[in-house]
Every structure is written in structure tokens, then in C-alpha cells.
Design a protein around this motif. Structure first.
Motif, short mmCIF file in Angstrom:
data_model
loop_
_atom_site.label_atom_id
_atom_site.label_comp_id
_atom_site.label_asym_id
_atom_site.label_seq_id
_atom_site.Cartn_x
_atom_site.Cartn_y
_atom_site.Cartn_z
N THR A 66 1.82 6.24 -7.89
CA THR A 66 0.97 7.28 -8.50
C THR A 66 1.81 8.47 -8.95
O THR A 66 1.35 9.30 -9.73
CB THR A 66 -0.13 7.81 -7.53
OG1 THR A 66 0.49 8.53 -6.46
CG2 THR A 66 -1.00 6.69 -6.99
N THR A 96 -7.23 1.99 -2.53
CA THR A 96 -7.09 2.67 -3.82
C THR A 96 -8.30 3.55 -4.16
O THR A 96 -8.18 4.49 -4.93
CB THR A 96 -6.88 1.64 -4.97
OG1 THR A 96 -7.97 0.72 -4.96
CG2 THR A 96 -5.57 0.89 -4.80
N PHE A 109 -6.54 -3.96 -1.71
CA PHE A 109 -6.52 -2.74 -2.52
C PHE A 109 -7.63 -1.78 -2.11
O PHE A 109 -7.96 -0.87 -2.86
CB PHE A 109 -6.64 -3.08 -4.01
CG PHE A 109 -5.36 -3.59 -4.60
CD1 PHE A 109 -4.20 -2.81 -4.57
CD2 PHE A 109 -5.30 -4.84 -5.19
CE1 PHE A 109 -3.02 -3.28 -5.12
CE2 PHE A 109 -4.12 -5.31 -5.75
CZ PHE A 109 -2.97 -4.54 -5.71
N GLN A 145 0.82 -1.22 0.00
CA GLN A 145 0.00 0.00 0.00
C GLN A 145 0.85 1.27 0.00
O GLN A 145 0.59 2.17 -0.80
CB GLN A 145 -0.96 0.02 1.19
CG GLN A 145 -1.97 -1.12 1.18
CD GLN A 145 -1.53 -2.27 2.02
OE1 GLN A 145 -0.34 -2.58 2.11
NE2 GLN A 145 -2.46 -2.95 2.63
N VAL A 195 -1.68 1.20 -12.24
CA VAL A 195 -1.57 2.59 -11.75
C VAL A 195 -0.97 3.41 -12.87
O VAL A 195 0.16 3.14 -13.31
CB VAL A 195 -0.64 2.67 -10.52
CG1 VAL A 195 -0.63 4.08 -9.94
CG2 VAL A 195 -1.05 1.66 -9.45
N ILE A 217 -6.23 4.59 -11.02
CA ILE A 217 -5.95 3.20 -10.61
C ILE A 217 -7.14 2.33 -10.99
O ILE A 217 -8.27 2.68 -10.70
CB ILE A 217 -5.72 3.09 -9.08
CG1 ILE A 217 -4.60 4.03 -8.63
CG2 ILE A 217 -5.42 1.66 -8.66
CD1 ILE A 217 -4.34 4.04 -7.14
N ARG A 253 -8.02 7.25 -5.58
CA ARG A 253 -8.71 7.70 -6.81
C ARG A 253 -9.44 9.02 -6.55
O ARG A 253 -9.38 9.94 -7.34
CB ARG A 253 -9.70 6.63 -7.28
CG ARG A 253 -9.10 5.69 -8.33
CD ARG A 253 -10.19 4.97 -9.10
NE ARG A 253 -11.02 4.17 -8.22
CZ ARG A 253 -10.75 2.91 -7.88
NH1 ARG A 253 -9.68 2.30 -8.36
NH2 ARG A 253 -11.55 2.26 -7.07
N GLY A 294 2.17 1.60 -3.40
CA GLY A 294 1.12 1.95 -4.36
C GLY A 294 1.00 3.47 -4.50
O GLY A 294 0.81 3.99 -5.61
N CYS A 314 -3.73 -4.56 -9.84
CA CYS A 314 -4.14 -3.21 -10.26
C CYS A 314 -3.13 -2.58 -11.19
O CYS A 314 -1.96 -2.97 -11.24
CB CYS A 314 -4.43 -2.32 -9.06
SG CYS A 314 -3.03 -1.59 -8.27
#
Ligand code: EPU
Length: 433
Positions: A315, A335, A332, A308, A370, A345, A339, A311, A368
Motif C-alpha cells: 500500500t 484487506t 485477503f 498479509q 493494490v 485494494i 481499505r 500486502g 488482489c
């Protein structure tokens, strides 16, 4: 409920000291019940999960005292009860690990059903079958697990998946069992090895073999010990991701290279850099951030708990990144808030990775894409779980404007002094009740 108010847009700069590892601390507090002598644990983080675990072992009759800012003395001279009160139900993943030690000390155990983050189904079937193979009778009641045993006996345990918790259940149940226990397909996360080190100091006979097999020769008695825990590699990676995501430059005192090698490789591939120093690691950007493909796995792979925070970093990287989460089927959740903050994503049920994983069939959004880089905007958020919560904190630090993050107690279950550490790094994080 504590709420964080974070002013974003400032690169993190400065120095913090890493805390001790949450996922070793709670287990080692439990391991201390295996002896009637004193165990002293150093580098214990002052976090919610540790406090819950201390309350649990106190409820069983153990004396637990802080003997310094991060040192705990635990003395379970006798264990007055085999029953963990139902009040501890749903708080963390620790009660099931108490079954083995309570069977050795008390002959029976009754522990409440588990809590922990909602990141997948998280069944306990491997724990239960491990205890049954060791000779315990285990039954599930409406609000608790009940177990009884005369004396646990060594056996062969073949784990269908290298589960961290089930490996720990097996270890904590077999060190005092009669005869030899072999755990095949065991997890060997650094926190588990650190707990093995503590148990070895206490007198246990444990061999970790090359093929993730752990062999435990049961002993009749364990003694007290003095042990310093390893650094929290998840906290280190979380702040390192925050530094790279904000284009900052931070030094984390106590960070250990050996426990985060897969993270360091991924960080370098994405364009982050690091400098290993004798007393810690400096993290910064080495150039522009670029997209990568990432797959989580058991140790020594890329840890699911790093996913996480990483992640959010992705971005900010140019191009299309891929994340395949293979350990938990629902990790996830965070996410959707990213968003809302402006990230692009998309989640997929299919395995977007090099190898198909256990979640390839069914409705499991475990991969996912990104697309970056994206500008994030501050927003109001409610923390869903521990690591997801820290990814919100990183998102808020990266974003322009102010974010309010409610439910900070969830993230404080696993991270010590977040607002203080952010302020030490030049970020703005106010706490309101
Ligand atoms: N599993 C089963 N049956 C079982 C046990 C596990 O199917 O009886 C499955 C799980 O559903 C999951 C996989 O095996 O899909 C791995 O689960 P594992 O048992 O390894 O996880 P855990 O022991 O519940 C610990 C950490 C997690 C960390 C995982 C994986 C603690 C308290 N928790 O959980 O940490 O993500 O190992 O490394 O040690 C966190 O710190 O935020 C956190 C969630």
C-alpha cells in the motif's frame, strides 16, 4: 481481551531478537511423544499456540517443564491416555498431528476437531487418507476424530498437494511404522526439515530426496534428544515488512537468510533492502518503493504467511501491485480493514498470476490489486486471524494517528512479545485489558 493502542507514523529503528519458529515448536512438542525418554527443545517461543500444545501433551500424561526462558523439557515416560480432551477443540491445528504418535504409544487416539485461522476450508482429507494408508481405521464423530491401529505399516503416500500438515502427519506416523514409507509431493518447508532434524537425532531414518519425496525407514524405537529450533521466518518477514513500510531501519538478531530467500527477493524488487550479517539481518529501504507482482506458493516459493504483512507494504509502493494467493482460498480478509484505513485494494476471484491455481473456478477472492502509495489513517479494528492481525499492527504503525486493535490474543497465538518488540524499535504500542 487484550487490546493494542498503537500511535502510528514513526519509522521503526533499532534491534530485536527473533523468536523460535511457531510452526516447528508445536510439531516438535508433539514429536517428543514418540519416545519415552527426555527431549529438550531450545528456542521455543512463549506464545499462545505453544502453551495450548503444552497443555494438550500434559493432558496425555507427559511431563513438560520450562527449563529456561525458551527451553522446554518434555518427558512422556508413559502415555496415560489416547484421548485429547474436547476442551482443546477449535483452538489450533495440532490435535490431528497427535493421532500417529498416540497410535504408536497407546494403540488408539481420539482427538477433537481442529481450529486455527479461518483462511479457507482447510479440510483434513489428506491427513485421514495418509493414516488409512498406513493401516489405521479413522472415523469422524460429532466432536472428534477416532483412530485405531495394531501397528502402522509403511506405504506409498501420494499427496495431491504438498500440504505442510499432511506431510507432518505422515512423518510423525511413519517413523515408528513397520517398513518403509514414501511420501511423494511432500511439503519441504524449513519447519518440516527442522522437525526431520529432530527426528533424526531421536534415531529416525529419513531421507529428503531432490524431487520433494521423503523416504522414511521405520525404526522400532526412538530415543531422547536435545534440539535447537530454527528462527521464526514469518516473524522475521513480518517485522521486516513493518520496517520497510514505515521507512525504518531495523536489525533482527537471529534472522536466517536461508529460510527467507523468496521474501528477500520480493523485498528487494519492491525497493526494500537488507544487509546479511553473521548474527542476523538488517532491513531498510533502498530507495522509493515501487509496485510488484507477487504470487504465494509452497516452499521454496513466497510463503502464504508473508502475504498479509507484505500486502500492507505494497500500500506504500508507487503503482499497481498484484497479489495472487495460491495456497489458501480466503486469505485477503484483512484487506477490508486496510481499505477502511485508506488503502486502495480490489479483490478478484480470477487468478491474477503467472499460472492458474486450484482456486480458478468458484467464488474464491484469492487475487488482489493494490494501488499505491496511499496514506493510511488510524482506526479501531478487531483482529480476524494471526497473520491478518499482524498486518493490522503494521497498518497501525504506518498510519497517522492512533489505532486500537482488539482481539490481540489472536496475534499473540503466534508472535511473542509484540508490544515489547515494537517499543524496542521506537514505536508506541500500549496494551490494555
Ligand atoms: N489441504 C487439503 N487437505 C488436507 C490438508 C491441506 O486440501 O488434508 C489444503 C489446505 O486447505 C490448503 C493447502 O492444502 O489449501 C495447504 O494447507 P497446509 O496443510 O499446508 O496448511 P496447514 O498445515 O494447515 C500450515 C501452517 C500455516 C501455513 C500453512 C502453509 C501450522 C500450524 N500452520 O498450515 O500457518 O500457512 O501450513 O504453509 O503449521 C500461520 O502460522 O499463521 C499459519 C496459518
Amino acid at each position: 481481551m487484550p487490546t493494542y493502542r498503537i500511535e502510528g507514523g514513526t519509522p521503526l529503528h533499532g534491534k530485536i531478537r527473533a523468536s523460535g519458529a511457531k510452526n516447528a515448536a508445536t510439531k516438535q512438542i508433539v514429536a517428543s511423544l514418540l519416545t519415552d525418554e527426555e527431549v529438550i527443545l531450545h528456542n521455543i517461543p512463549q506464545i499462545g499456540d505453544v502453551n495450548i500444545t503444552i497443555d494438550i501433551v500434559r493432558s496425555l500424561g507427559a511431563l513438560v517443564e520450562w527449563v529456561g526462558e525458551s527451553s522446554l523439557l518434555i518427558h512422556a515416560a508413559s502415555v496415560g491416555s489416547g484421548e485429547v480432551p474436547v476442551a482443546f477443540s477449535g483452538l489450533n491445528r495440532i490435535p490431528v498431528l497427535l493421532i500417529g504418535p498416540l497410535l504408536h504409544r497407546y494403540g488408539k487416539a481420539r482427538v477433537p476437531l481442529l481450529g486455527g485461522d479461518e483462511i479457507g476450508a482447510r479440510p483434513l482429507n489428506f491427513h485421514v487418507s495418509t493414516l488409512q494408508k498406513l493401516g489405521a481405521t479413522v472415523t469422524m464423530e460429532a466432536d472428534a476424530w477416532q483412530a485405531t491401529a495394531q501397528r502402522l505399516k509403511g506405504t506409498l503416500i501420494e499427496l495431491p498437494y504438498p500440504s505442510v500438515g499432511a506431510t507432518e502427519s505422515a512423518l510423525l506416523s511413519s517413523v515408528l511404522a513397520e517398513g518403509t514409507t514414501v511420501i511423494q509431493n511432500a511439503a519441504i518447508e524449513p519447519e518440516i526439515i527442522d522437525t526431520v532434524l529432530l527426528l533424526q537425532k531421536m534415531g529416525a531414518l529419513i531421507a529428503v530426496e531432490v524431487d520433494r519425496t521423503i523416504v522414511i525407514e521405520g525404526v522400532s524405537h526412538l530415543r531422547g534428544a536435545d534440539h535447537r529450533l530454527l528462527t521464526d521466518r514469518i516473524e522475521v518477514a513480518s517485522f521486516a515488512a513493518a520496517a520497510a513500510a514505515t521507512d525504518g531501519d531495523i536489525f533482527i538478531e537471529g534472522a536466517e537468510q536461508g529460510t527467507i530467500m523468496a521474501f528477500l527477493n520480493a523485498l528487494r524488487r519492491v525497493g526494500g533492502e537488507f544487509e546479511i550479517r553473521p548474527d542476523g539481518i538488517r532491513f531498510f529501504r533502498g530507495g522509493d518503493l515501487r509496485s510488484i507482482a507477487l504470487e504465494t506458493d509452497v516452499h521454496p516459493g513466497f510463503a502464504t504467511d508473508w502475504q498479509q504483512p507484505f500486502g500492507v507494504l505494497l500500500t506504500q509502493a508507487s503503482g499497481l501491485s498484484v497479489i495472487h494467493e495460491t495456497v489458501f482460498e480466503q486469505r485477503f480478509g484483512y484487506t477490508s480493514v486496510l481499505r477502511e484505513m485508506g488503502a486502495t485494494i480490489e479483490l478478484y476471484n480470477t487468478c491474477l498470476g503467472a499460472k492458474p491455481c486450484r482456486y480458478r473456478y468458484g467464488d474464491h477472492p484469492h487475487s488482489c490489486l493494490v494501488q499505491g502509495p496511499t496514506t493510511l489513517h488510524g482506526t479501531s479494528m478487531l483482529i480476524p486471524d494471526l497473520r491478518g492481525g499482524f498486518s493490522y499492527v503494521i497498518g497501525a504503525l504506518v498510519a497517522s494517528g492512533t489505532s486500537t486493535i482488539a482481539g490481540a490474543q489472536y496475534v499473540e497465538r503466534g508472535y511473542a512479545n509484540i508490544p515489547e518488540k515494537i517499543e524496542q524499535l521506537g514505536g508506541r504500542c500500549l496494551v490494555t485489558a
